[in-house]
Structure formats: C-alpha cells, structure tokens
Design a protein around this motif. Structure first.
Motif, PDB file in Angstrom:
ATOM      1  N   UNK A  24      37.025  47.094  42.185  1.00 18.48           N
ATOM      2  CA  UNK A  24      36.323  46.283  42.945  1.00 18.48           C
ATOM      3  C   UNK A  24      36.454  44.561  41.833  1.00 18.48           C
ATOM      4  N   UNK A  25      36.561  44.462  40.614  1.00 23.11           N
ATOM      5  CA  UNK A  25      36.714  43.303  39.907  1.00 23.11           C
ATOM      6  C   UNK A  25      37.934  42.860  40.073  1.00 23.11           C
ATOM      7  N   UNK A  26      39.092  43.451  40.155  1.00 22.17           N
ATOM      8  CA  UNK A  26      40.318  43.504  40.478  1.00 22.17           C
ATOM      9  C   UNK A  26      40.575  43.186  42.068  1.00 22.17           C
ATOM     10  N   UNK A  27      40.225  43.770  42.691  1.00 25.19           N
ATOM     11  CA  UNK A  27      40.079  43.019  44.619  1.00 25.19           C
ATOM     12  C   UNK A  27      39.473  42.250  44.737  1.00 25.19           C
ATOM     13  N   UNK A  28      38.289  41.419  44.260  1.00 26.54           N
ATOM     14  CA  UNK A  28      37.832  40.301  44.663  1.00 26.54           C
ATOM     15  C   UNK A  28      38.453  39.345  43.916  1.00 26.54           C
ATOM     16  N   UNK A  29      39.301  39.809  42.481  1.00 27.01           N
ATOM     17  CA  UNK A  29      40.023  38.844  41.815  1.00 27.01           C
ATOM     18  C   UNK A  29      41.127  38.577  42.543  1.00 27.01           C
ATOM     19  N   UNK A  30      42.891  39.305  43.115  1.00 25.98           N
ATOM     20  CA  UNK A  30      43.826  39.455  43.631  1.00 25.98           C
ATOM     21  C   UNK A  30      43.008  40.251  44.220  1.00 25.98           C
ATOM     22  N   UNK A  31      43.161  40.338  45.730  1.00 23.26           N
ATOM     23  CA  UNK A  31      43.121  41.952  46.702  1.00 23.26           C
ATOM     24  C   UNK A  31      44.660  42.271  46.851  1.00 23.26           C
ATOM     25  N   UNK A  32      45.162  40.713  46.407  1.00 25.73           N
ATOM     26  CA  UNK A  32      46.771  41.717  47.230  1.00 25.73           C
ATOM     27  C   UNK A  32      47.374  42.694  45.607  1.00 25.73           C
ATOM     28  N   UNK A  33      47.091  42.447  44.849  1.00 26.78           N
ATOM     29  CA  UNK A  33      47.912  42.876  43.855  1.00 26.78           C
ATOM     30  C   UNK A  33      46.142  44.371  43.622  1.00 26.78           C
ATOM     31  N   UNK A  34      45.450  44.452  43.986  1.00 33.29           N
ATOM     32  CA  UNK A  34      44.709  45.210  43.563  1.00 33.29           C
ATOM     33  C   UNK A  34      45.249  46.296  45.032  1.00 33.29           C
ATOM     34  N   UNK A  35      45.113  46.074  46.002  1.00 33.35           N
ATOM     35  CA  UNK A  35      45.739  47.034  47.117  1.00 33.35           C
ATOM     36  C   UNK A  35      46.629  48.297  46.678  1.00 33.35           C
ATOM     37  N   UNK A  36      48.285  46.728  45.804  1.00 36.05           N
ATOM     38  CA  UNK A  36      48.973  46.660  45.712  1.00 36.05           C
ATOM     39  C   UNK A  36      49.107  47.837  45.122  1.00 36.05           C
ATOM     40  N   UNK A  37      48.049  48.853  44.051  1.00 35.16           N
ATOM     41  CA  UNK A  37      48.060  49.369  43.082  1.00 35.16           C
ATOM     42  C   UNK A  37      47.733  51.076  43.837  1.00 35.16           C
ATOM     43  N   UNK A  38      47.739  50.538  45.649  1.00 31.45           N
ATOM     44  CA  UNK A  38      47.403  51.455  46.441  1.00 31.45           C
ATOM     45  C   UNK A  38      48.166  52.196  46.670  1.00 31.45           C
TER      46      UNK A  38
END
Lengths: 194, 219
Positions: A56-70
């Motif tokens: 959640x923290x990484x999603x709110x910080x940089x959603x593109x990056x967080x989602x690209x890890x999935x």
C-alpha cells in the motif's frame, strides 16, 4: 445494417485493401480488450493494498512502479497515480475534456463516464453526481475530484470494508467494484448479495 | 479550442444514468472502430493528441448527438482523409481507388497487437528546470487557444496550489498540431471549490487538474 455500420465496414475494407491493417489484427485487438483488461486488474491491486501495508505504501508513493511488480497486471505504463479514500476524504475521478480512464486497471470506461452529464457535473456538483449513483457521504467529508487532463491516470483506493479481518486477497478482491475505484461507489459489504 | 467537448461546469445535461450490466460494446462496429483507431495510431498515421483534437473539432451538434464510438469513427475518417491516407470517395465507394501512402511504422499486423496493449510513455527529458514546486500558488492563465489545449475553461484565471510535480511530458498542445513533442513540466494543481464556483460552492469540494507549465503563472 445501419448507415454507420455500413460506413465502418467500408472504412475497414479501404484500410485493408490499401495494406494499412490486417483484419485479423483488428480481431486480435478486440479480443485482447475483451479478455485481458477489466476491473478485476484494479480489484487485485486494491485487495493487495488492503492486505499488505508495504505494498500500500509503495502504491501510494509510485503506483506505476508498485503495480509493475505484479506480474498479472504489468502493462500499466508510467503514469498511474493511486489516491486513497479516508474517513475525512473521498476521491473521485473524471475526464471533463474527453474520456481519459485507467484502461489497464479498469477496462474500457462505461458510457456514463464518457457522457456529458458526468463530465459536466463531476467538477461542480460531485455530491449531486454521487446522489445519482445512490451514494451519500457525511456532509463534512472532503470531496477531491481529479480531472484527468493529461496522461496521468488515477485509481481510487477505497476504504477496506469492515468485517473483513482475516480475509484473503482473493476474497477481498471480490468486494472491489469498478465504481469504487472511480470514486462513484463503495466496495461491496461482506455478505451482501453480489 | 473552446469547444463543447470542454464540459466541466456546464449545466443542463441531466442526471448520470449508469446502465446495469453494460456490455463492452453495444454493437459490433464499435469494437471495429476502437481497433482501427488503435491500429492506425500504432502504425504511425497519427498521435493520440491529434486523434483527440479531431474528435473535439467535430461540429458541436454532431459532437453532442453522436455516440462515443461514432465520434471516434467520424474523427478517424476526417483525420485519415486530411492526412492523405484515404480519400472520402474511397469510403463512399467501399473500396480503395488510389495507391496507399506509406505508414511511418508500416502495415499493422497481428504481431503488433501486443504493442498496442501496453500503454504509451509520455515522460521526456527536461528542457529546463521546473518553474514551480509543490506548495506554490499558481494562476491558470486566461488563455483561449483556437487549437488543441488541455487546460479546461473552468480553471482559467483561477488560483490553485501545485500539489505534485509529475515530471516533464509531451505537450499535447504541440503534439496535436504535429508541431513536435515540445516537452513541458506537468503539475497537479488543486483548486478550492469556492475559487472555481464562487462563494455558494460546497466548501468541502476541491478539484485538481493536471496542468502543463505553459498554462500557469505565479500567483
């Protein structure tokens, strides 16, 4: 056949005869939209954010990056921003100029999102628009409207429904509705009919 | 341009009416139109900003009376004719009548489909330092370009606060007119409801737009 349908067919024939496109490639694009994108992608991201505080923290910080890890929803590109609903603040997304929408997360937008009533009123009377959806918020809740005027795409992170302690990500994802990720609805309540 | 597409704040369009269990496409041709737009764009016939500009330059009555994909279709047809890829007579005849014009990226084939399903990248290297930073008060300029712009009318002349610096990005106002990418800094700028809609506005409303640096001046 309607006049529009005839014209669309005529255009496709011309584009094909001129060697610009292959009809099979157009079929494949339509099939990809029908099978590969849709609100389930966003629902998985939301459910993970509800379950995993670091995500959640990484999603709110940089959603593109967080989602690209999935791996399963990796095609989101560089311009995704996730915005979090809280008891004090409700987020809502619109594109007043056209129809910008996070396709990769939510699929193709519904007609109402692209139509004049929503586009005209969402920025001026968001509470009225929410009422059209049967949604009401406490009158002191801040409503933040995000007008998608550039290539940034916004995903609303709704609040996790109460009564879902111990639920798996998969169970939680079932509660996440498309509208809750646009900000015109809430997630389903646990036990509510789907 | 100050077209009817720039709808933020207009009255009179009625209630929002969600359609239960809405299908992805309401007719088969809608899917064909979507696919043709994506394919011809990926083949290099036009960029996304130009395609938006063609839709918003449809005559206002046509814009308001056409379904979403009908607007896409009309914009696509106009654009391909203007750029010399097809002739209006060819669509009327339902057949190619003249040789093709080469596409920048060549014919769109099945092998290219994966590519269109990945979202484009619009970030570019900065040409100059950013003029604004989060927390700065800025005024959306009172400008009315007759060509494509992404600054909605309802914020022009109003003062907001920079909330995010989104980096340097392709400038749609230039790209739509095929005048180059002309990268510009992009910011999320947030406005109070009362600033936009007057003292009677709901005090709990705040609205943000993503605004390119040329749209903004210090306030």
């Amino acid at each position: 056949m309607s006049e529009t349908e005839l014209r669309v067919r005529a255009l496709e024939t011309v584009l094909t005869e001129k060697g610009y496109v292959e009809p099979a490639a157009l079929d494949a694009i339509i099939q990809a939209y029908e099978t590969k994108i849709g609100p389930r992608n966003g629902a998985q991201v939301v459910a993970k954010a509800w379950s995993d505080p670091a995500f959640k923290r990484s999603l709110l910080e940089d959603a593109s990056k967080a989602v690209s890890t999935l791996g399963h929803v990796s095609r989101v590109g560089d311009h995704l921003v996730a915005v979090e609903n809280t008891p004090l603040r409700h987020n809502m997304v619109v594109c007043t100029l056209c129809s910008c929408y996070p396709w990769e997360m939510l699929g193709l937008p519904p007609i109402w999102y692209k139509a004049a009533p929503y586009r005209s009123r969402a920025v001026k009377d968001p509470r009225g628009v929410l009422a059209d959806f049967g949604v009401s918020l406490p009158k002191e809740t801040e409503i933040r409207v995000w007008d998608s005027t550039a290539e940034t795409r916004f995903l609303v992170l709704p609040m996790r429904p109460e009564g879902t302690d111990g639920w798996s990500e998969q169970q939680l994802a079932e509660l996440v509705t498309r509208d809750s990720m646009i900000g015109t609805g809430f997630p389903k309540a646990p036990g509510a009919p789907s | 341009m100050n077209g009817v597409h720039d709808m933020g704040g207009m009255d009179g369009f009625g209630k929002v009416e969600p359609e239960p269990n809405e299908p992805m496409f309401h007719t088969e041709w809608e899917g064909r139109v979507l696919a043709m737009v994506r394919a011809m764009g990926a083949a290099g016939a036009f960029n996304i900003d130009t395609s938006r500009f063609y839709r918003e330059t449809l005559p206002p009555n046509v814009y308001l009376n056409s379904s979403y994909y009908k607007k896409w279709f009309l914009g696509l047809e106009d654009m391909l004719v203007d750029k010399g890829y097809i002739a209006a007579e060819e669509v009327a005849a339902g057949h190619a009548l003249a040789p093709a014009k080469p596409l920048k990226h060549g014919k769109f084939t099945v092998d290219d489909v994966e590519r269109v399903m990945v979202r484009g990248k619009f970030g570019r290297d900065a040409q100059a330092p950013a003029k604004f930073k989060p927390g700065d008060r800025v005024r959306a300029k009172n400008i009315h370009p007759a060509t494509h712009t992404r600054l909605p009318r309802y914020v022009r002349g109003h003062v907001g606060v920079v909330e995010l610096n989104l980096g340097c990005s392709v400038f749609p106002d230039s790209a739509a007119m095929e005048a180059g990418e002309n990268p510009q800094w992009l910011y999320t700028v947030v406005f109070d409801g009362a600033e936009l809609w007057g003292p009677d506005a709901d005090p709990t409303i705040r609205v943000s737009v993503d605004a390119f640096e040329p749209y903004l001046e210090p306030a």
